[in-house]
Design an enzyme around this catalytic site. Sequence first.
Site, PDB file in Angstrom:
ATOM      1  N   GLY A 116       0.804  -1.209   0.000  1.00 48.93           N
ATOM      2  CA  GLY A 116       0.000   0.000   0.000  1.00 48.93           C
ATOM      3  C   GLY A 116       0.835   1.256   0.000  1.00 48.93           C
ATOM      4  O   GLY A 116       2.017   1.241  -0.341  1.00 48.93           O
ATOM      5  N   ALA A 117       0.197   2.405   0.362  1.00 46.08           N
ATOM      6  CA  ALA A 117       0.824   3.724   0.239  1.00 46.08           C
ATOM      7  C   ALA A 117       1.377   3.856  -1.178  1.00 46.08           C
ATOM      8  O   ALA A 117       2.550   4.166  -1.387  1.00 46.08           O
ATOM      9  CB  ALA A 117       1.910   3.925   1.293  1.00 46.08           C
ATOM     10  N   HIS A 139       2.402   4.713  -4.994  1.00 47.22           N
ATOM     11  CA  HIS A 139       2.955   5.860  -5.694  1.00 47.22           C
ATOM     12  C   HIS A 139       3.154   5.484  -7.153  1.00 47.22           C
ATOM     13  O   HIS A 139       2.780   4.376  -7.577  1.00 47.22           O
ATOM     14  CB  HIS A 139       4.268   6.314  -5.044  1.00 47.22           C
ATOM     15  CG  HIS A 139       5.263   5.207  -4.849  1.00 47.22           C
ATOM     16  ND1 HIS A 139       5.917   4.590  -5.897  1.00 47.22           N
ATOM     17  CD2 HIS A 139       5.705   4.596  -3.719  1.00 47.22           C
ATOM     18  CE1 HIS A 139       6.726   3.672  -5.426  1.00 47.22           C
ATOM     19  NE2 HIS A 139       6.619   3.643  -4.103  1.00 47.22           N
ATOM     20  N   ALA A 140       3.745   6.389  -7.918  1.00 48.08           N
ATOM     21  CA  ALA A 140       3.871   6.167  -9.357  1.00 48.08           C
ATOM     22  C   ALA A 140       4.707   4.932  -9.685  1.00 48.08           C
ATOM     23  O   ALA A 140       4.522   4.322 -10.741  1.00 48.08           O
ATOM     24  CB  ALA A 140       4.468   7.401 -10.025  1.00 48.08           C
ATOM     25  N   GLY A 141       5.622   4.561  -8.792  1.00 49.55           N
ATOM     26  CA  GLY A 141       6.395   3.348  -9.031  1.00 49.55           C
ATOM     27  C   GLY A 141       5.515   2.114  -9.021  1.00 49.55           C
ATOM     28  O   GLY A 141       5.617   1.251  -9.904  1.00 49.55           O
ATOM     29  N   HIS A 142       4.636   2.006  -8.019  1.00 50.22           N
ATOM     30  CA  HIS A 142       3.691   0.889  -7.989  1.00 50.22           C
ATOM     31  C   HIS A 142       2.800   0.902  -9.232  1.00 50.22           C
ATOM     32  O   HIS A 142       2.535  -0.142  -9.846  1.00 50.22           O
ATOM     33  CB  HIS A 142       2.785   0.984  -6.756  1.00 50.22           C
ATOM     34  CG  HIS A 142       3.494   0.840  -5.454  1.00 50.22           C
ATOM     35  ND1 HIS A 142       3.594   1.878  -4.554  1.00 50.22           N
ATOM     36  CD2 HIS A 142       4.112  -0.217  -4.881  1.00 50.22           C
ATOM     37  CE1 HIS A 142       4.250   1.472  -3.484  1.00 50.22           C
ATOM     38  NE2 HIS A 142       4.583   0.208  -3.654  1.00 50.22           N
ATOM     39  N   MET A 157      11.267   6.603  -6.011  1.00 54.39           N
ATOM     40  CA  MET A 157       9.944   6.638  -5.394  1.00 54.39           C
ATOM     41  C   MET A 157       9.803   5.499  -4.394  1.00 54.39           C
ATOM     42  O   MET A 157      10.176   4.364  -4.669  1.00 54.39           O
ATOM     43  CB  MET A 157       8.865   6.550  -6.467  1.00 54.39           C
ATOM     44  CG  MET A 157       8.768   7.798  -7.305  1.00 54.39           C
ATOM     45  SD  MET A 157       7.399   7.747  -8.469  1.00 54.39           S
ATOM     46  CE  MET A 157       7.544   9.393  -9.174  1.00 54.39           C
TER      47      MET A 157
END
EC number: 6.3.2.1
Length: 307
Positions: free
Chosen positions: A55-56, A58-61, A209
């Site tokens: 979770g949390a 960001h664009a990397g995920h 990120m």
Amino acid sequence: MSGQRYEKYSDEHFLTKTALNLGQMILFKRINDLKKYIIDSREANTTIGFVPTMGALHAGHLSLIRASKNSGYLTVCSIFVNPTQFNDPSDYQQYPITIEQDIRLLEQENCDVLFMPDVQEIYPPDHQKKQYRLGQLELYLEGKYRPGHFQGVCEVVDRLLDIVEPDLLFLGRKDYQQCMVIAELIRLTGKSTRLEIVPTMREPGGLAMSSRNLRLSEADRKRAIAIYQTLQKIKTVIRPGEINQLSKEASATLLEAGFSKVDYVSIAHAHSLAPVEYWDGKTPLVALAAAFLSGVRLIDNISLTED
């Protein structure tokens, strides 16, 4: 299943639901419900891509979700903050939780399935803990400074892969050693899942990120760029011969830039992570670093030679 969106539920109501239809994305909380859905999908000869996260997002995920979707795969994302991979209990307690935002981001990327189990679902009372024979790989770098971390990573990924049974597993290169560990896990367990490693996504200036970046102040984010810049400098100046001094100089540079502690800056063999002290000019190398800034532990890596 309810067709209402997640935000319309109070936490108490939401926790009673095992599966929610969030528009085009379906959220599952129970293993049996998810497995039934996957079995039904398999009957239609569907290829499944899987992105495990804590979770949390960001664009990397999201780049991992996009990589799966762009390949035409039914894309499953999991959100599970895994307690067994935290050797520091306070780090586990402080891990950022941003569920509603995560769901909105996944919907925007047209993720098909979100699996969001609780701890008891992943680790029921009859769960048998395994020991994974990772060899030297789990003793270097992160393994040295976070004892037991990779055993915990393998435990949860092994469990998730058994549940989802994906054709492809998408991971980010930022966690370079973790990618190597999971590749070894797949080999050890004989799973048919293929690993796809996606390049590191970076913020302006080069900071990798990470969900942990949420714990940095704006000023610290600017200081944190030094970790990437320091690794890039190693790449610029490295030459065949003795290279030990480069790691020492890089560590000193990070401390001067405001980092409170440096666990390591390592120049290592790109395929084994064994430290390299003398470079023959041909051995594939990767530079990796882990350092603390305002109590937040940041990691990064770059390739020093052609991949």
